[in-house]
Enzyme design. Structure first.
Site, PDB file in Angstrom:
ATOM      1  N   ASP A   1       6.002 -22.211  45.546  1.00 50.26           N
ATOM      2  CA  ASP A   1       4.917 -21.754  46.284  1.00 50.26           C
ATOM      3  C   ASP A   1       4.585 -20.682  47.064  1.00 50.26           C
ATOM      4  O   ASP A   1       3.758 -20.362  47.677  1.00 50.26           O
ATOM      5  CB  ASP A   1       4.653 -23.220  47.159  1.00 50.26           C
ATOM      6  CG  ASP A   1       5.699 -22.923  48.381  1.00 50.26           C
ATOM      7  OD1 ASP A   1       6.879 -23.144  48.167  1.00 50.26           O
ATOM      8  OD2 ASP A   1       5.140 -23.293  49.468  1.00 50.26           O
TER       9      ASP A   1
ATOM     10  N   ASP B   1      11.230 -24.899  43.225  1.00 50.89           N
ATOM     11  CA  ASP B   1      11.437 -25.092  44.604  1.00 50.89           C
ATOM     12  C   ASP B   1      10.991 -26.446  45.052  1.00 50.89           C
ATOM     13  O   ASP B   1      10.694 -27.154  44.349  1.00 50.89           O
ATOM     14  CB  ASP B   1      10.423 -24.266  45.222  1.00 50.89           C
ATOM     15  CG  ASP B   1      10.867 -24.232  46.883  1.00 50.89           C
ATOM     16  OD1 ASP B   1      12.207 -24.095  47.339  1.00 50.89           O
ATOM     17  OD2 ASP B   1       9.914 -23.860  47.677  1.00 50.89           O
TER      18      ASP B   1
ATOM     19  N   ASP C   1      10.338 -27.757  48.893  1.00 48.84           N
ATOM     20  CA  ASP C   1       9.358 -27.930  49.777  1.00 48.84           C
ATOM     21  C   ASP C   1       8.047 -27.116  49.330  1.00 48.84           C
ATOM     22  O   ASP C   1       8.297 -25.822  49.060  1.00 48.84           O
ATOM     23  CB  ASP C   1       9.975 -27.306  51.054  1.00 48.84           C
ATOM     24  CG  ASP C   1      10.772 -28.334  51.721  1.00 48.84           C
ATOM     25  OD1 ASP C   1      10.379 -29.574  51.919  1.00 48.84           O
ATOM     26  OD2 ASP C   1      11.875 -27.636  52.158  1.00 48.84           O
TER      27      ASP C   1
END
Length: 259
Positions: A209, A13, A15
């Protein structure tokens, strides 16, 4: 945990893993540099459908992260791939920006508000009440409802902003029609991404995250999963979910030596 094949391909990922509020996370540059030097297949993923891969390449380069255009995979690209497989050379009424409209143009779709095959909803900086009303009427008239991703809010410097999932809920309430979400946590986004780089899930890993999108999508796609704590999920929250990542690490810096 059962023995897994060595990791040959990486999906990560963007961000919360590589960058945070426009700033690279320490270790991100070393991770990307080592990936490129190793020659291993990899993709940087984002559920955000606003930007084209070329836009994101330029944005990451300004931050000191050199990610080739062909190594960027967005929910807009996953949506376009899905529609091209389902109904080649179709038509769509689109609420979204260049990342989505360009992806649909590139697969030969006609963008129209006249009896489209699909209504496709993605991110935009300015959701128009007029556009949402038109989407509702087209769906009621038989257009199929597709969304790039289910994220209900997106980040901004001022705080959370309503995102695709929130606007989709409004349209669903008005039409009674649930959309099909192409982006994470749908493992379709992982599998189409893996196919793009010629990788296999058994020897691939997903870094994210968020437990509810990144880790879930990785698990359902059959990959090893790494949760970093530089984004939205805290250590104490991991046990709240009925599934677990393969490993929890502090940041992307802890994974450089695994490449």
């Amino acid at each position: 945990m059962a023995d897994r094949k060595p990791i040959e391909s990486w999906l990560t990922d963007m961000d919360g893993v590589l960058i945070h509020e426009g700033v690279p996370i320490p270790g991100a540059d070393a991770f990307i540099k080592k990936l490129r030097e190793s020659g291993r297949p990899f993709l940087v993923l984002t559920n955000n459908s606003i930007y084209t891969p070329r836009d994101l390449h330029a944005r990451l380069r300004r931050m000191g992260l050199e990610v080739p255009i062909e190594n960027i995979w967005t929910s807009a690209l996953a949506t376009a791939k899905f529609l091209d497989d389902q109904r080649p050379n179709g038509s769509a009424y689109v609420i979204g920006e260049a990342g989505l409209t360009t992806a649909l143009h590139d697969i030969g779709y006609v963008l129209t508000d006249h009896e489209p095959d699909y209504v496709v909803l993605g991110e935009t900086r300015t959701y128009s009440f007029e556009a949402m009303t038109k989407a509702v009427r087209l769906i009621n008239d038989g257009a199929r409802f597709i969304c790039t991703n289910p994220d209900e809010t997106g980040p901004s410097t001022e705080g959370p902003l309503p995102a695709t999932g929130a606007v989709a809920a409004l349209i669903t309430k008005a039409t009674g029609r649930q959309p099909y979400f192409a982006g994470k946590p749908n493992p379709l986004m992982m599998r189409t991404g893996l196919n793009t780089i010629g990788a296999h899930s058994e020897s691939s890993a997903m870094i994210g995250d968020r437990m509810d999108t990144d880790v879930l999508a990785g698990i359902e796609a059959g990959m090893q999963t790494f949760l970093v704590l530089t984004g939205l999920t805290r250590t104490e929250q991991v046990e709240n979910w009925p599934y677990r990542p393969s490993k929890v690490v502090d940041s992307i810096a802890d994974l450089v030596d695994l490449i």
